[in-house]
Motif scaffolding. Structure first.
Motif, PDB file in Angstrom:
ATOM      1  N   LEU A 126       0.810  -1.217   0.000  1.00  0.00           N
ATOM      2  CA  LEU A 126       0.000   0.000   0.000  1.00  0.00           C
ATOM      3  C   LEU A 126       0.846   1.272   0.000  1.00  0.00           C
ATOM      4  O   LEU A 126       0.488   2.261  -0.634  1.00  0.00           O
ATOM      5  CB  LEU A 126      -0.925   0.000   1.219  1.00  0.00           C
ATOM      6  CG  LEU A 126      -1.961  -1.121   1.253  1.00  0.00           C
ATOM      7  CD1 LEU A 126      -2.581  -1.220   2.646  1.00  0.00           C
ATOM      8  CD2 LEU A 126      -3.046  -0.864   0.216  1.00  0.00           C
ATOM      9  N   CYS A 127       1.942   1.259   0.730  1.00  0.00           N
ATOM     10  CA  CYS A 127       2.789   2.455   0.822  1.00  0.00           C
ATOM     11  C   CYS A 127       4.215   2.019   1.131  1.00  0.00           C
ATOM     12  O   CYS A 127       4.726   2.232   2.235  1.00  0.00           O
ATOM     13  CB  CYS A 127       2.250   3.396   1.911  1.00  0.00           C
ATOM     14  SG  CYS A 127       3.082   5.000   1.988  1.00  0.00           S
ATOM     15  N   PRO A 128       4.895   1.399   0.174  1.00  0.00           N
ATOM     16  CA  PRO A 128       6.223   0.829   0.445  1.00  0.00           C
ATOM     17  C   PRO A 128       7.248   1.865   0.878  1.00  0.00           C
ATOM     18  O   PRO A 128       8.204   1.530   1.582  1.00  0.00           O
ATOM     19  CB  PRO A 128       6.608   0.183  -0.883  1.00  0.00           C
ATOM     20  CG  PRO A 128       5.736   0.837  -1.915  1.00  0.00           C
ATOM     21  CD  PRO A 128       4.459   1.163  -1.217  1.00  0.00           C
ATOM     22  N   GLU A 129       7.069   3.125   0.492  1.00  0.00           N
ATOM     23  CA  GLU A 129       8.035   4.138   0.898  1.00  0.00           C
ATOM     24  C   GLU A 129       8.009   4.383   2.404  1.00  0.00           C
ATOM     25  O   GLU A 129       8.937   4.990   2.956  1.00  0.00           O
ATOM     26  CB  GLU A 129       7.793   5.445   0.142  1.00  0.00           C
ATOM     27  CG  GLU A 129       6.411   6.061   0.336  1.00  0.00           C
ATOM     28  CD  GLU A 129       5.396   5.612  -0.707  1.00  0.00           C
ATOM     29  OE1 GLU A 129       4.593   6.477  -1.136  1.00  0.00           O
ATOM     30  OE2 GLU A 129       5.399   4.424  -1.070  1.00  0.00           O
ATOM     31  N   ALA A 130       6.960   3.908   3.102  1.00  0.00           N
ATOM     32  CA  ALA A 130       6.880   4.077   4.559  1.00  0.00           C
ATOM     33  C   ALA A 130       7.509   2.907   5.317  1.00  0.00           C
ATOM     34  O   ALA A 130       7.618   2.965   6.549  1.00  0.00           O
ATOM     35  CB  ALA A 130       5.425   4.243   4.992  1.00  0.00           C
ATOM     36  N   LEU A 131       7.937   1.875   4.615  1.00  0.00           N
ATOM     37  CA  LEU A 131       8.516   0.713   5.297  1.00  0.00           C
ATOM     38  C   LEU A 131       9.725   1.062   6.172  1.00  0.00           C
ATOM     39  O   LEU A 131       9.877   0.509   7.262  1.00  0.00           O
ATOM     40  CB  LEU A 131       8.894  -0.359   4.278  1.00  0.00           C
ATOM     41  CG  LEU A 131       7.751  -1.235   3.766  1.00  0.00           C
ATOM     42  CD1 LEU A 131       8.235  -2.121   2.625  1.00  0.00           C
ATOM     43  CD2 LEU A 131       7.182  -2.090   4.897  1.00  0.00           C
ATOM     44  N   PRO A 132      10.613   1.987   5.744  1.00  0.00           N
ATOM     45  CA  PRO A 132      11.768   2.286   6.603  1.00  0.00           C
ATOM     46  C   PRO A 132      11.400   2.858   7.974  1.00  0.00           C
ATOM     47  O   PRO A 132      12.212   2.773   8.902  1.00  0.00           O
ATOM     48  CB  PRO A 132      12.560   3.311   5.767  1.00  0.00           C
ATOM     49  CG  PRO A 132      12.179   3.010   4.354  1.00  0.00           C
ATOM     50  CD  PRO A 132      10.738   2.627   4.411  1.00  0.00           C
ATOM     51  N   VAL A 133      10.212   3.455   8.114  1.00  0.00           N
ATOM     52  CA  VAL A 133       9.834   4.026   9.414  1.00  0.00           C
ATOM     53  C   VAL A 133       8.901   3.107  10.184  1.00  0.00           C
ATOM     54  O   VAL A 133       8.491   3.437  11.305  1.00  0.00           O
ATOM     55  CB  VAL A 133       9.185   5.417   9.248  1.00  0.00           C
ATOM     56  CG1 VAL A 133      10.111   6.364   8.498  1.00  0.00           C
ATOM     57  CG2 VAL A 133       7.826   5.322   8.555  1.00  0.00           C
ATOM     58  N   ALA A 134       8.538   1.970   9.614  1.00  0.00           N
ATOM     59  CA  ALA A 134       7.572   1.069  10.250  1.00  0.00           C
ATOM     60  C   ALA A 134       8.259   0.156  11.258  1.00  0.00           C
ATOM     61  O   ALA A 134       9.350  -0.365  11.012  1.00  0.00           O
ATOM     62  CB  ALA A 134       6.856   0.236   9.190  1.00  0.00           C
ATOM     63  N   THR A 135       7.612  -0.029  12.397  1.00  0.00           N
ATOM     64  CA  THR A 135       8.090  -0.931  13.443  1.00  0.00           C
ATOM     65  C   THR A 135       6.910  -1.729  13.974  1.00  0.00           C
ATOM     66  O   THR A 135       5.879  -1.148  14.327  1.00  0.00           O
ATOM     67  CB  THR A 135       8.730  -0.148  14.609  1.00  0.00           C
ATOM     68  OG1 THR A 135       9.822   0.630  14.123  1.00  0.00           O
ATOM     69  CG2 THR A 135       9.228  -1.098  15.690  1.00  0.00           C
ATOM     70  N   VAL A 136       7.054  -3.036  14.025  1.00  0.00           N
ATOM     71  CA  VAL A 136       6.003  -3.872  14.613  1.00  0.00           C
ATOM     72  C   VAL A 136       6.192  -3.845  16.127  1.00  0.00           C
ATOM     73  O   VAL A 136       7.172  -4.349  16.658  1.00  0.00           O
ATOM     74  CB  VAL A 136       6.065  -5.311  14.081  1.00  0.00           C
ATOM     75  CG1 VAL A 136       4.983  -6.168  14.747  1.00  0.00           C
ATOM     76  CG2 VAL A 136       5.890  -5.326  12.566  1.00  0.00           C
ATOM     77  N   VAL A 137       5.232  -3.222  16.819  1.00  0.00           N
ATOM     78  CA  VAL A 137       5.344  -3.050  18.272  1.00  0.00           C
ATOM     79  C   VAL A 137       4.367  -3.928  19.042  1.00  0.00           C
ATOM     80  O   VAL A 137       4.525  -4.109  20.254  1.00  0.00           O
ATOM     81  CB  VAL A 137       5.125  -1.569  18.664  1.00  0.00           C
ATOM     82  CG1 VAL A 137       6.048  -0.656  17.890  1.00  0.00           C
ATOM     83  CG2 VAL A 137       3.674  -1.151  18.502  1.00  0.00           C
ATOM     84  N   GLY A 138       3.366  -4.478  18.371  1.00  0.00           N
ATOM     85  CA  GLY A 138       2.316  -5.179  19.082  1.00  0.00           C
ATOM     86  C   GLY A 138       1.198  -4.229  19.458  1.00  0.00           C
ATOM     87  O   GLY A 138       0.985  -3.206  18.812  1.00  0.00           O
ATOM     88  N   ASP A 139       0.467  -4.541  20.518  1.00  0.00           N
ATOM     89  CA  ASP A 139      -0.694  -3.744  20.919  1.00  0.00           C
ATOM     90  C   ASP A 139      -0.637  -3.507  22.424  1.00  0.00           C
ATOM     91  O   ASP A 139      -0.834  -4.425  23.221  1.00  0.00           O
ATOM     92  CB  ASP A 139      -1.984  -4.466  20.540  1.00  0.00           C
ATOM     93  CG  ASP A 139      -3.221  -3.613  20.745  1.00  0.00           C
ATOM     94  OD1 ASP A 139      -3.502  -3.234  21.904  1.00  0.00           O
ATOM     95  OD2 ASP A 139      -3.905  -3.311  19.747  1.00  0.00           O
ATOM     96  N   ILE A 140      -0.381  -2.262  22.813  1.00  0.00           N
ATOM     97  CA  ILE A 140      -0.209  -1.962  24.229  1.00  0.00           C
ATOM     98  C   ILE A 140      -1.523  -2.068  24.987  1.00  0.00           C
ATOM     99  O   ILE A 140      -1.554  -2.418  26.174  1.00  0.00           O
ATOM    100  CB  ILE A 140       0.432  -0.573  24.422  1.00  0.00           C
ATOM    101  CG1 ILE A 140       0.904  -0.418  25.871  1.00  0.00           C
ATOM    102  CG2 ILE A 140      -0.524   0.541  24.005  1.00  0.00           C
ATOM    103  CD1 ILE A 140       1.805   0.769  26.092  1.00  0.00           C
TER     104      ILE A 140
END
Length: 403
Positions: A168-182
């Protein structure tokens, strides 16, 4: 708003002559809706006790402002800065749980989802007059502005969301982090306080709590079956059961607290525990023995923490295939005419499978969200992370509304 109405706070011109704690990094908490605000209140404790950090809250002022949000922020006793002042200042960190107005803010943005999952369960945007293209929370038009990636850290809940972002927005992958759900992590941890929450709701150990969980919009429980609270109250013996209701904050915001309370006043007089939108919904789910819900996040969280769930409403043809709400629908029984005790038993029978599916769909990092989020926040704010593990306060106990 003129500059004469700006607050004389800890940031901006002349702040060095006003503050008592000098040299603090500033973090802005952006609250466009009560829904976003409640999610951010899960996160701010990770940072706000640090003497090196000053938190400031702001509510965007726009032509389509949600009513009651400023009152919600003021009730949390946060320092509230006018929106027009906030957009003129550069912050060391911006915390957001909504895509709204991010392009106007100055400073590194940490963007988290405000419900169960970053992607939406509705197939199409509720704002669209006619459904044309599927909508998610990871679309390019939400994450970019004039070719610029808006968040410095995009907090995702699952690996599946990261994969979807790649399309959907591959240019945002460098800022993406899988954190889970607080939120889910806090609810699971809050299970140890279940008896305390039940006592707050006036429940003895032998009494079962049935909670009606409704999201907002016309395809929700409260939109389709507004008489359900009354029907459940009348169908279950009051000697053995108590009934609570948790309604999405947008129900209260759009219709007004007085009106919603009036609509349910006869039920409250008959014993319904009506939970306010800004306090106690998580604890109520923890205290519940059975949830009758719909496609909203609250129902999904109840399922994920192991509460038996039965569905009473939902947009049957408008859920995104594979979404959290769709998975709950596939694994939870549907409320049917007939005795409730048999339907409760069926929900209990299917609870283990539903809990496993819902939990995996909501978070790929169970129990780790606080640590991952805190590390990201300190990296953005430019301070060494404390040596001690992150501490999250106990979830607030529910205080039902009285009429």
């Amino acid at each position: 708003m003129s500059r004469e109405m700006w607050i004389r706070g800890p940031v901006g011109a002349g702040a060095e002559a006003r503050v008592t704690r000098a040299g603090c990094r500033t973090a802005l908490v952006v609250v466009p809706t009560m829904t976003a605000g409640t999610r951010l209140l899960d996160i701010v404790p990770l940072l706000e006790s640090d003497h090196r950090v000053q938190l400031v809250f702001t509510v965007p002022h726009t032509t389509d402002q949600w009513p009651g949000v400023e009152e919600f922020v003021r009730a949390q006793h946060g320092l509230l800065m006018p929106w027009e002042q906030a957009v003129h200042h550069t912050f060391d960190l911006v915390l957001a749980a909504s895509h709204r107005h991010l392009e106007q803010l100055r400073g590194p943005i940490l963007l988290v989802g405000h419900g169960a999952g970053t992607m939406k369960s509705h197939l199409y945007s509720r704002k669209a007059e006619t459904p044309v293209l599927p909508a998610t929370g990871l679309d390019r038009e939400l994450l970019t502005y004039r070719g610029r990636i808006l968040p410095s850290v995009l907090a995702l809940a699952t690996e599946e969301e990261r994969a979807a972002l790649g399309s959907l927005c591959p240019e945002a992958l460098p800022v993406a982090t899988v954190v889970g759900d607080i939120c889910l992590d806090r609810m699971i941890d809050g299970g140890r306080f279940r008896e305390h929450y039940r006592q707050t709701l006036g429940l003895n150990p032998r009494r079962r709590l049935v909670t009606i969980s409704s999201t907002w919009s016309t395809d929700s429980i409260f939109g389709r079956v507004p008489s359900l609270c009354r029907a459940v109250l009348e169908a279950l013996p009051s000697s053995r059961y108590s009934v609570a209701a948790v309604l999405h904050p947008n129900v209260w915001t759009v219709h007004g607290r007085r009106q919603v309370t009036a609509w349910l006043s006869d039920c409250v007089e008959a014993g319904l525990r009506l939970i306010p939108p800004d306090r106690g919904w998580q604890a109520t789910m923890i205290a519940s023995d059975w949830v009758i819900g719909d496609h909203g996040s609250t129902t999904a969280y109840a399922a994920a923490i192991g509460c038996p769930v039965t569905l009473a409403a939902g947009p049957s043809d408008r859920l995104r295939p594979g979404s959290i709400a769709d998975l709950v629908r596939e694994n939870a029984p549907i409320l049917e005419p007939g005795p409730l005790r048999f339907q409760e038993a069926e929900a209990i029978r299917r609870q283990e499978r539903l809990s496993s599916v819902a939990g995996a769909a909501i978070s790929s990092r169970p129990g780790r969200a606080a640590g991952i989020l805190r590390s990201a926040m300190y990296r953005l704010v430019g301070l060494p992370e404390p040596d001690c593990p992150p501490s999250i306060p106990m979830l607030p106990a529910p205080l039902p509304i009285e009429v």
